[in-house]
Scaffold this motif. Sequence first.
Motif, short mmCIF file in Angstrom:
data_model
loop_
_atom_site.label_atom_id
_atom_site.label_comp_id
_atom_site.label_asym_id
_atom_site.label_seq_id
_atom_site.Cartn_x
_atom_site.Cartn_y
_atom_site.Cartn_z
N ALA A 152 -14.58 22.16 14.46
CA ALA A 152 -14.09 21.15 13.51
C ALA A 152 -14.92 19.88 13.62
N ARG A 153 -15.31 19.51 14.82
CA ARG A 153 -16.01 18.25 15.04
C ARG A 153 -17.39 18.25 14.39
N GLU A 154 -18.16 19.32 14.57
CA GLU A 154 -19.53 19.34 14.08
C GLU A 154 -19.63 19.27 12.56
N PRO A 155 -18.92 20.09 11.80
CA PRO A 155 -19.01 19.97 10.34
C PRO A 155 -18.49 18.63 9.84
N LEU A 156 -17.45 18.11 10.46
CA LEU A 156 -16.92 16.82 10.03
C LEU A 156 -17.91 15.70 10.29
N ALA A 157 -18.73 15.84 11.32
CA ALA A 157 -19.73 14.82 11.63
C ALA A 157 -20.75 14.71 10.50
N GLY A 158 -20.92 15.76 9.73
CA GLY A 158 -21.85 15.75 8.60
C GLY A 158 -21.30 15.01 7.39
N LEU A 159 -20.03 14.63 7.45
CA LEU A 159 -19.42 13.88 6.34
C LEU A 159 -19.40 12.40 6.70
N SER A 160 -19.51 11.57 5.70
CA SER A 160 -19.41 10.13 5.94
C SER A 160 -17.97 9.78 6.27
N ALA A 161 -17.77 8.57 6.79
CA ALA A 161 -16.41 8.12 7.10
C ALA A 161 -15.54 8.14 5.83
N THR A 162 -16.12 7.75 4.72
CA THR A 162 -15.37 7.73 3.45
C THR A 162 -14.99 9.15 3.05
N GLU A 163 -15.90 10.11 3.22
CA GLU A 163 -15.59 11.51 2.89
C GLU A 163 -14.50 12.06 3.81
N ARG A 164 -14.58 11.73 5.11
CA ARG A 164 -13.55 12.20 6.04
C ARG A 164 -12.18 11.60 5.69
N GLU A 165 -12.17 10.34 5.32
CA GLU A 165 -10.91 9.71 4.91
C GLU A 165 -10.35 10.38 3.65
N SER A 166 -11.23 10.68 2.70
CA SER A 166 -10.78 11.36 1.47
C SER A 166 -10.21 12.74 1.79
N LEU A 167 -10.91 13.47 2.65
CA LEU A 167 -10.44 14.80 3.05
C LEU A 167 -9.09 14.69 3.74
N ARG A 168 -8.98 13.75 4.68
CA ARG A 168 -7.70 13.53 5.37
C ARG A 168 -6.59 13.23 4.37
N ASP A 169 -6.86 12.33 3.44
CA ASP A 169 -5.84 11.94 2.47
C ASP A 169 -5.44 13.12 1.57
N LEU A 170 -6.41 13.92 1.18
CA LEU A 170 -6.09 15.10 0.35
C LEU A 170 -5.26 16.11 1.13
N LEU A 171 -5.61 16.34 2.39
CA LEU A 171 -4.85 17.28 3.22
C LEU A 171 -3.42 16.77 3.43
N ARG A 172 -3.29 15.48 3.69
CA ARG A 172 -1.94 14.91 3.84
C ARG A 172 -1.13 15.09 2.56
N ARG A 173 -1.79 14.87 1.44
CA ARG A 173 -1.08 15.03 0.14
C ARG A 173 -0.65 16.47 -0.07
N MET A 174 -1.53 17.41 0.29
CA MET A 174 -1.18 18.83 0.16
C MET A 174 0.02 19.18 1.02
#
Length: 145
Positions: free
Chosen positions: A120-142
């Motif tokens: 989980a850590r390695e692929p997420l490191a390839g995303l910007s902080a903004t992208e990780r926040e967006s992903l987190r927010d979308l997962l929380r919404r789901m």
Amino acid sequence: MSTQKTAPRIDPLTMEVVELIGTVVARYHEEYEDAAAEHTLTGAQARLLGLLSLEPLPMRRLAQKLRCEPSNVTGIVDRLEARGLVERRPDPNDRRVKLAAATAEGRQVAGSLRDSLDFAREPLAGLSATERESLRDLLRRMLGM
């Protein structure tokens, strides 16, 4: 006239997203099981130890968090206790209740296990902080959080 409803057809994009989520989950579980095995733990033992490394918990609460029967938790705690990774102690608020708690060695093993989970850590490191926040927010919404 038939009153049976037909299931709505799922669009290709939704199917692709569902399949990708399934792949991510499967890879995570596979790596988690491999990491647990490196510490001679089962996946369930590793999950329980990880929870207890954060805070002592009553057996019933552990069963809820692990989504299993309390009797299963008792067996897992017994095996971890025999290895010196977990101990039982009275709950200071209700001495009738026993808490399971990670020992110092158990916390060290749980930390080592967490550190070895790169999937989980390695692929997420390839995303910007903004992208990780967006992903987190979308997962929380789901998840309705």
